[in-house]
Scaffold this active site. Structure first.
Site, mmCIF file in Angstrom:
data_model
loop_
_atom_site.group_PDB
_atom_site.id
_atom_site.type_symbol
_atom_site.label_atom_id
_atom_site.label_comp_id
_atom_site.label_asym_id
_atom_site.label_seq_id
_atom_site.Cartn_x
_atom_site.Cartn_y
_atom_site.Cartn_z
ATOM 1 N N MET A 13 0.800 -1.224 0.000
ATOM 2 C CA MET A 13 0.000 0.000 0.000
ATOM 3 C C MET A 13 0.835 1.277 0.000
ATOM 4 O O MET A 13 0.293 2.361 -0.212
ATOM 5 C CB MET A 13 -0.966 0.009 1.192
ATOM 6 C CG MET A 13 -0.319 -0.022 2.557
ATOM 7 S SD MET A 13 0.097 1.592 3.283
ATOM 8 C CE MET A 13 -1.505 2.328 3.509
ATOM 9 N N TYR A 14 2.138 1.198 0.207
ATOM 10 C CA TYR A 14 2.964 2.396 0.157
ATOM 11 C C TYR A 14 3.014 2.918 -1.280
ATOM 12 O O TYR A 14 3.518 2.226 -2.179
ATOM 13 C CB TYR A 14 4.376 2.120 0.647
ATOM 14 C CG TYR A 14 4.491 1.696 2.091
ATOM 15 C CD1 TYR A 14 3.468 1.938 3.006
ATOM 16 C CD2 TYR A 14 5.626 1.052 2.558
ATOM 17 C CE1 TYR A 14 3.569 1.548 4.332
ATOM 18 C CE2 TYR A 14 5.747 0.666 3.884
ATOM 19 C CZ TYR A 14 4.715 0.907 4.768
ATOM 20 O OH TYR A 14 4.830 0.518 6.084
ATOM 21 N N SER A 15 2.497 4.111 -1.478
ATOM 22 C CA SER A 15 2.382 4.701 -2.819
ATOM 23 C C SER A 15 1.634 3.773 -3.770
ATOM 24 O O SER A 15 1.834 3.790 -4.980
ATOM 25 C CB SER A 15 3.761 5.043 -3.396
ATOM 26 O OG SER A 15 4.371 6.089 -2.673
ATOM 27 N N ILE A 16 0.754 2.934 -3.188
ATOM 28 C CA ILE A 16 -0.065 1.991 -3.951
ATOM 29 C C ILE A 16 0.794 1.195 -4.943
ATOM 30 O O ILE A 16 0.538 1.161 -6.152
ATOM 31 C CB ILE A 16 -1.228 2.711 -4.680
ATOM 32 C CG1 ILE A 16 -1.927 3.679 -3.735
ATOM 33 C CG2 ILE A 16 -2.243 1.683 -5.195
ATOM 34 C CD1 ILE A 16 -2.523 3.016 -2.504
ATOM 35 N N GLY A 17 1.829 0.583 -4.403
ATOM 36 C CA GLY A 17 2.658 -0.321 -5.183
ATOM 37 C C GLY A 17 3.962 0.270 -5.694
ATOM 38 O O GLY A 17 4.902 -0.471 -5.996
#
Length: 328
Positions: A58-62
């Site tokens: 989920m960090y920067s959505i991938g």
């Protein structure tokens, strides 16, 4: 860089883990560094002996996983490093895009493998527990990933000690791969983990890799109190920090860290990290950095020795807190 074993496993990891949430897409969070700006941090980490890297889908959505994978291929030997990522939080607005169902865990793992550009994830962690999925479904799905060779080791993040112990025992009773790592919220400002979780992890030989070891920058020296948000872009835009650190006694802990640091002639961040590294059961604090100086300070903290008097000074102002960092 000093190293240690990852819990009861035979895997060797550095005493500092580079947290990669800070590297990704600035559109996700304004303080996040893009790929070009992130490269020097991975290079410095590898050249300094760090071989442990933690990110999440989920960090920067991938995008964080993509940057982490490419950087480690460029600067490190993949057989020597330990790559950790996490699954749980939603990756989109549609159905089955989050949680810990068998469906989402399998889909999430496959997607993370592609983004990281590896065949196997060294450490796959649940980002939180999922109250909507039976725990046996989650644990069986994780075990299947290990059996398929897509994951080597399993970890959990913040939860209650009783829930974590229940998961350990359920895995053991079913012959499933169990959690070898606990990634919890633990620092000088928040020490509630010392009541149950830390003793449990020590007894079970579970590695502890604390997140937010510098309390969202409050223990790094640039902020003088919990209400001081001016020095950094993250402090000005991170509303989560207000939910984690909102007790007046937190300021007394910050002052104690600054005092010990001043007496030693060292940056406060080194003192706060050195304290964590002194604590029984702690394997490697997860350090995020958007300035190279901060990463250099974290690396240097491994060699800082604190006296018993200094540790007492740091710990004395602490007062009990409500549970912070998880709800399940």
């Amino acid at each position: 860089m000093k190293t240690t074993l990852l819990g009861r496993t035979g895997v060797t990891v550095s005493r500092i883990c580079l947290g990669c949430m800070s590297y990704g897409d600035p559109r996700w969070r304004p303080w996040v560094l893009d790929e070009a700006a992130a490269q020097p941090f991975f290079r410095l980490a590898v050249e300094s002996g760090i071989n442990f890297f933690d990110t999440a889908d989920m960090y920067s959505i991938g995008v964080s996983e993509e940057i982490t994978g490419r950087a480690l291929k460029q600067y490190a030997k993949l057989d020597e490093v330990v790559i950790a990522t996490k699954v749980h939080f939603p990756m989109g607005k549609g159905h089955n895009m989050g949680g810990l169902s068998r469906k989402h865990i399998q889909q999430g793992c496959e997607a993370s493998l592609k983004r990281l550009g590896v065949e196997t994830i060294d450490l796959y962690q649940i980002h939180r527990f999922d109250p909507n999925t039976p725990i046996d479904e989650t644990l069986a799905a994780l075990d299947l990933l290990v059996k398929q060779g897509k994951v080597r080791y399993l970890g959990s993040s913040s939860t209650y000690a009783w829930r974590f112990l229940d998961a350990l025992r359920l895995s053991e009773s079913n012959g499933w791969s169990r959690f070898d790592v606990m990634q919890n919220h633990y620092n000088l400002i928040y020490r509630e983990e010392e009541r149950e979780m830390m003793p449990l992890c020590i007894e079970e030989e579970v590695a502890v890799i604390p997140w937010s070891p510098l309390a969202r920058g409050l223990l790094a020296g640039s902020r003088s109190s919990i209400t001081d948000k001016s020095p950094t872009a993250r402090a000005a835009s991170d509303d989560y920090v207000d939910k984690l650190y909102d007790t007046n006694s937190d300021n007394d802990v910050i002052a104690a860290v600054r005092k010990v640091a001043q007496d030693r002639g060292l940056p406060p961040a080194q003192i706060a990290l050195a304290w964590l590294l002194h604590k029984p059961g702690v394997t490697a604090p997860i350090v995020g950095a958007t300035k190279l100086q901060h990463l250099q300070e974290a690396i240097a903290s491994v060699d800082v020795k604190l006296s018993d008097d200094e540790i007492r000074t740091l710990e004395k102002p602490y007062l009990p807190h409500a549970v912070k960092g998880h709800s399940e």
